[in-house]
Design an enzyme around this catalytic site. Structure first.
Site, PDB file in Angstrom:
ATOM      1  N   SER A 194      15.035  -2.872  -4.752  1.00  0.00           N
ATOM      2  CA  SER A 194      14.504  -1.532  -4.501  1.00  0.00           C
ATOM      3  C   SER A 194      15.302  -0.469  -5.247  1.00  0.00           C
ATOM      4  O   SER A 194      15.395  -0.528  -6.471  1.00  0.00           O
ATOM      5  CB  SER A 194      14.458  -1.272  -2.998  1.00  0.00           C
ATOM      6  OG  SER A 194      13.732  -0.107  -2.731  1.00  0.00           O
ATOM      7  N   ASP A 229      10.888   4.861  -7.260  1.00  0.00           N
ATOM      8  CA  ASP A 229      12.097   4.030  -7.277  1.00  0.00           C
ATOM      9  C   ASP A 229      11.772   2.771  -8.096  1.00  0.00           C
ATOM     10  O   ASP A 229      10.636   2.599  -8.549  1.00  0.00           O
ATOM     11  CB  ASP A 229      12.597   3.760  -5.842  1.00  0.00           C
ATOM     12  CG  ASP A 229      11.744   2.785  -5.071  1.00  0.00           C
ATOM     13  OD1 ASP A 229      10.542   2.691  -5.379  1.00  0.00           O
ATOM     14  OD2 ASP A 229      12.262   2.108  -4.171  1.00  0.00           O
ATOM     15  N   ASP A 238      11.088  -0.336  -7.670  1.00  0.00           N
ATOM     16  CA  ASP A 238       9.968  -1.230  -7.343  1.00  0.00           C
ATOM     17  C   ASP A 238       8.720  -0.447  -6.943  1.00  0.00           C
ATOM     18  O   ASP A 238       7.730  -1.031  -6.503  1.00  0.00           O
ATOM     19  CB  ASP A 238      10.353  -2.269  -6.285  1.00  0.00           C
ATOM     20  CG  ASP A 238      10.694  -1.652  -4.940  1.00  0.00           C
ATOM     21  OD1 ASP A 238      11.269  -0.547  -4.928  1.00  0.00           O
ATOM     22  OD2 ASP A 238      10.395  -2.273  -3.901  1.00  0.00           O
ATOM     23  N   ASP A 252       7.716   1.604  -4.602  1.00  0.00           N
ATOM     24  CA  ASP A 252       7.092   1.802  -3.291  1.00  0.00           C
ATOM     25  C   ASP A 252       7.403   3.181  -2.722  1.00  0.00           C
ATOM     26  O   ASP A 252       6.767   3.619  -1.784  1.00  0.00           O
ATOM     27  CB  ASP A 252       7.433   0.679  -2.296  1.00  0.00           C
ATOM     28  CG  ASP A 252       8.912   0.456  -2.093  1.00  0.00           C
ATOM     29  OD1 ASP A 252       9.727   1.125  -2.759  1.00  0.00           O
ATOM     30  OD2 ASP A 252       9.262  -0.405  -1.260  1.00  0.00           O
TER      31      ASP A 252
HETATM   32 MG    MG Z   1      11.715   0.477  -3.069  1.00  0.00          MG
END
Ligand code: MG
Length: 465
Positions: A109, A251, A253, A255
């Site tokens: 993340s 960010d 990844d 999400d």
């Molecule tokens: Mg994330």
């Protein structure tokens, strides 16, 4: 080699195994051996013949961890579908689309480059339940893997349709033509993560004039990757310089979504959910969900439209699970995590961007003006050392102290949240460290600080020594 690691290095290099998956530093605590072990544990849990999709973010260690995880899965007779370099919401979406029995995302993340992690998903794309995560950990600790005989090893295939499938789903929830007519100028900072490729595809289909920053998915993050104000000064400057309508930051990844308004002002991740909820609840009748640490702005917005907000324990899967149970039409977390179940029941920055652009289009107003419509609060986050066994005592004492307070309401599903007419405070023990976190929110900063201080004083007798 340093034979006397500092205390900080010890803490930093711990392999973290939690309900959200595994996280560690590459080559130190997260190694190919560990990754293959967790692949084997997940394969054992699902059983031979199961299908698992595997995605990864852009970190240079991604292919190495991916290969090791898949190796463990195949050894247990699992069919692995490699999605390649994709976002976390993209991998979650494909788990459902391909009717897989589970999913794996290789990502840490918002952690910096030395880190990576392995996140495990249910068939719906949600993260594992607490029970399933405990079972996975138990299999990993016992090393009791259900390896199949050599003739029955699993197969591996690839699928490169994640971005197109995801973009198609996001476009289906908004009026594409109406947004495209506005020709929004948008600056997108993808921090060299997994979001750049699919999000560029989305914004172009929405007719935006796109100014990309850090778009190449190299994993060599151009700045500290968490989308907080301090890390987004270049994005703010670029939005102001080119006169864009909005700046979007993801960010690694993809999400989480942070917003910058037309003046180049960072408006805070709490507002991402508030704005998306204002748009969705303004146009459709329904309820929302958010975790206990998320701002009261969403309650104010729901109250305007006659909607209900369900509050859940902290953790994305808790919010998403409650949304599915209650049929919520919007939800998420105050860290810029937007969940629109029509796209995928996990946090999704791309769905968030489409909703924000749809809100700008529907109202004809600027982002700064829309933010000005929402009641403003000050939020204070603090923490203090607290042994795990003292945490319930602190919560009980706080509840007792506030019980007689006029209009006080309590939620004890995760620590204790106390709602007062003038603000709220949430106190909860960390899952990974012997600390308690206090979050308080009130219209004025000094009132929020007073709430934090009051709870800190209640806690003091229990955490001494
Ligand atoms: Mg994330």
């Amino acid at each position: 080699m340093n034979n006397h690691p500092t205390r900080r290095e010890n803490t930093m290099s711990r392999l973290m195994v939690s309900v959200s998956g595994v996280r560690g530093e590459i080559g130190r605590t997260l190694t190919p051996e560990i990754a293959a072990q967790f692949g084997s544990a997940f394969g054992t849990m699902l059983g031979a013949g199961a299908t698992v999709v595997v995605g990864r973010d852009s970190r240079p260690s991604g292919p190495m961890i991916r290969s090791a995880v898949i190796s463990g899965l195949l050894a247990c007779g699992v069919r692995a579908i490699d999605l390649g370099l994709v976002t976390t919401p993209g991998a979650a979406l494909m788990t459902g689309e391909l009717k897989a029995d589970g999913g794996v995302v290789i990502t840490a993340s918002h952690n910096p480059l030395p880190w990576n992690g392995i996140k495990f998903l249910r068939p719906t794309g949600l993260g594992l339940s607490v029970e399933a995560a405990a079972r996975l950990k138990q299999i990993w600790e016992s090393r009791d893997y259900a390896y199949v005989d050599p003739a029955r090893c699993g197969t591996e295939t690839t699928n490169d349709s994640t971005h197109a499938t995801h973009v198609g789903k996001v476009l289906s929830i908004v009026d594409v033509k109406a947004i495209a007519r506005r020709r929004f100028k948008v600056v997108l900072d993808s921090v060299n993560g997994a979001g750049g490729v699919g999000t560029a595809m989305l914004l172009k289909k929405l007719g935006c004039e796109l100014i990309p920053m850090n778009a190449e998915p190299t994993g060599l993050f151009a700045h500290t990757p968490e989308p907080t104000e301090a890390n987004l000064t270049d994005l703010c400057a670029e939005v102001a310089r080119c006169g864009a309508a909005v700046g979007f930051a993801q960010d690694p990844d993809a999400d989480r979504l942070a917003l910058v308004d037309e003046h180049g002002t960072y408006i805070g991740e709490e507002y991402t959910l508030a704005l998306c909820a204002a748009y969705v609840l303004g146009g459709r009748t329904g309820s929302a969900a958010a975790n206990l640490s998320t701002s009261r702005m969403i309650d104010d917005i729901a109250a305007r439209h006659g909607g209900t907000v369900f509050r859940t324990p902290v953790g994305e899967a808790n919010v998403a699970g409650r949304m599915l149970e209650e049929g919520c039409i919007i939800g998420g977390e105050g860290n810029g995590g937007i969940i629109d179940p029509r796209v995928v029941p996990v946090r999704d920055s791309m769905a968030g961007m489409a909703l924000v652009l749809a809100y700008l289009t529907a109202t004809g107003r600027t982002l700064g003006e829309l933010v000005g419509d929402i009641p403003r609060y000050a939020m204070i986050k603090a923490k203090f050392p607290c042994p795990a066994d003292a945490a319930p005592k602190v919560a009980a004492a706080a509840r007792k102290q506030y019980a007689g307070r006029k209009g006080a309401a309590f939620n004890d599903s995760d620590g204790l949240r106390i709602d007062l007419p003038s603000g709220w405070v949430h106190v909860r023990a960390s899952n990974t460290e012997p600390i308690m976190r206090i979050i308080a929110e009130a219209p004025a900063r000094d009132a929020a600080e007073a709430l934090v201080e009051e709870v800190r004083q209640i806690a003091e007798p229990f955490v001494k020594g």
